[in-house]
Design a protein around this motif. Structure first.
Motif, PDB file in Angstrom:
ATOM      1  N   ARG A  63       0.671  -0.906  -0.258  1.00 41.78           N
ATOM      2  CA  ARG A  63      -0.313   0.130   0.262  1.00 41.78           C
ATOM      3  C   ARG A  63       0.681   1.478  -0.073  1.00 41.78           C
ATOM      4  O   ARG A  63       2.426   1.355   0.564  1.00 41.78           O
ATOM      5  CB  ARG A  63      -0.959  -0.348   0.892  1.00 41.78           C
ATOM      6  CG  ARG A  63      -1.657   1.532   1.386  1.00 41.78           C
ATOM      7  CD  ARG A  63      -2.462   1.084   2.935  1.00 41.78           C
ATOM      8  NE  ARG A  63      -1.430   1.515   3.837  1.00 41.78           N
ATOM      9  CZ  ARG A  63      -1.554   1.805   4.737  1.00 41.78           C
ATOM     10  NH1 ARG A  63      -1.923   0.701   5.500  1.00 41.78           N
ATOM     11  NH2 ARG A  63      -0.932   2.137   5.548  1.00 41.78           N
ATOM     12  N   GLU A  99       1.853   4.066  11.910  1.00 40.55           N
ATOM     13  CA  GLU A  99       1.604   2.962  11.005  1.00 40.55           C
ATOM     14  C   GLU A  99       3.668   2.665  11.267  1.00 40.55           C
ATOM     15  O   GLU A  99       3.554   1.729   9.988  1.00 40.55           O
ATOM     16  CB  GLU A  99       1.049   3.903   9.723  1.00 40.55           C
ATOM     17  CG  GLU A  99      -0.252   4.202   9.866  1.00 40.55           C
ATOM     18  CD  GLU A  99      -1.240   2.636  10.408  1.00 40.55           C
ATOM     19  OE1 GLU A  99      -0.874   1.866   9.376  1.00 40.55           O
ATOM     20  OE2 GLU A  99      -2.165   2.290  10.971  1.00 40.55           O
ATOM     21  N   ASP A 117       1.159   5.547   0.433  1.00 42.35           N
ATOM     22  CA  ASP A 117      -0.017   6.135   0.761  1.00 42.35           C
ATOM     23  C   ASP A 117       0.591   7.759  -0.041  1.00 42.35           C
ATOM     24  O   ASP A 117       2.041   7.295  -0.995  1.00 42.35           O
ATOM     25  CB  ASP A 117       0.241   7.027   2.488  1.00 42.35           C
ATOM     26  CG  ASP A 117       0.011   5.794   3.389  1.00 42.35           C
ATOM     27  OD1 ASP A 117      -1.096   4.728   2.637  1.00 42.35           O
ATOM     28  OD2 ASP A 117       0.118   5.709   4.287  1.00 42.35           O
ATOM     29  N   THR A 165      -4.269   7.729   2.474  1.00 45.34           N
ATOM     30  CA  THR A 165      -3.830   6.525   3.116  1.00 45.34           C
ATOM     31  C   THR A 165      -3.991   5.490   1.352  1.00 45.34           C
ATOM     32  O   THR A 165      -4.447   6.040   0.873  1.00 45.34           O
ATOM     33  CB  THR A 165      -4.095   5.984   3.703  1.00 45.34           C
ATOM     34  OG1 THR A 165      -5.623   5.589   3.650  1.00 45.34           O
ATOM     35  CG2 THR A 165      -3.909   6.420   4.896  1.00 45.34           C
ATOM     36  N   GLY A 166      -3.058   3.772   1.457  1.00 49.25           N
ATOM     37  CA  GLY A 166      -3.379   3.640   0.000  1.00 49.25           C
ATOM     38  C   GLY A 166      -4.611   3.076   0.108  1.00 49.25           C
ATOM     39  O   GLY A 166      -4.875   1.920  -0.482  1.00 49.25           O
ATOM     40  N   ASP A 167      -5.201   2.631   1.488  1.00 50.73           N
ATOM     41  CA  ASP A 167      -6.481   2.916   1.598  1.00 50.73           C
ATOM     42  C   ASP A 167      -7.723   4.064   1.577  1.00 50.73           C
ATOM     43  O   ASP A 167      -9.018   2.870   1.487  1.00 50.73           O
ATOM     44  CB  ASP A 167      -7.248   1.547   3.059  1.00 50.73           C
ATOM     45  CG  ASP A 167      -5.573   1.177   3.065  1.00 50.73           C
ATOM     46  OD1 ASP A 167      -5.420  -0.005   2.640  1.00 50.73           O
ATOM     47  OD2 ASP A 167      -6.025   0.544   4.824  1.00 50.73           O
TER      48      ASP A 167
END
Length: 160
Positions: free
Chosen positions: A19, A98, A21, A79-81
């Motif tokens: 992931r 994180e 960011d 974020t990557g999410d």
């Protein structure tokens, strides 16, 4: 033969995408500098947090950017999410939580912790307003100051 089978099985596994960011920021952002310092000191590279200009989302006042940061300011971390985290203090806390490797930046002991929190608040409440006025033209407003010199004078008076 078992070793060969294990190696072959490992090579057949699909690659796991990490992931990434994105920190939306520009070098002129003093608040963004806090985030960039944490990234540098913790050794967090662009393979984990890429730094991009807000223009990648259409600029600070674009609909796409203000949907993520309603004030249309820098910095902003996505974020990557897909979680949008505006404001440097919140971004730094996210980075510290994180990415635990490297320095923690959180002092040990209550007194040192409260001193750190006070310094952050003093910067956000008083110093950054004057700094912001330095980047604007002659109509910049910092309390009663309408010029860069006036903003600097107000800062000096506040901390004299």
């Amino acid at each position: 033969t078992m070793r060969i089978l294990l190696v072959a099985a490992a090579l057949a596994l699909p690659a796991v995408a990490l992931r990434v960011d994105t920190l939306y920021d520009l070098p002129v952002s003093n608040h963004g500098a806090r985030c960039r310092i944490v990234l540098r000191e913790k050794g967090i590279g662009p393979d984990r947090v890429k730094i991009a200009p807000p223009s990648e989302l259409g600029g600070l006042k674009s609909e796409e950017y203000t949907a993520l940061h309603p004030q249309g300011k820098m910095p902003l971390l996505v974020t990557g999410d897909g979680l949008a985290i505006p404001e440097s203090n919140a971004i730094c806390r996210y980075l510290l939580a994180e990415f635990p490797e490297g320095p923690s930046f959180i002092p040990a002991g209550k007194e040192a912790l409260y001193t750190m929190e006070s310094i952050l608040e003093i910067h956000s409440s008083y110093i950054s307003n004057a700094q912001g006025a330095l980047y604007k033209g002659g109509t910049a407003v910092f309390h009663a100051a309408h010029t860069r010199g006036g903003a600097l004078g107000a800062l000096v008076r506040d901390f004299a």
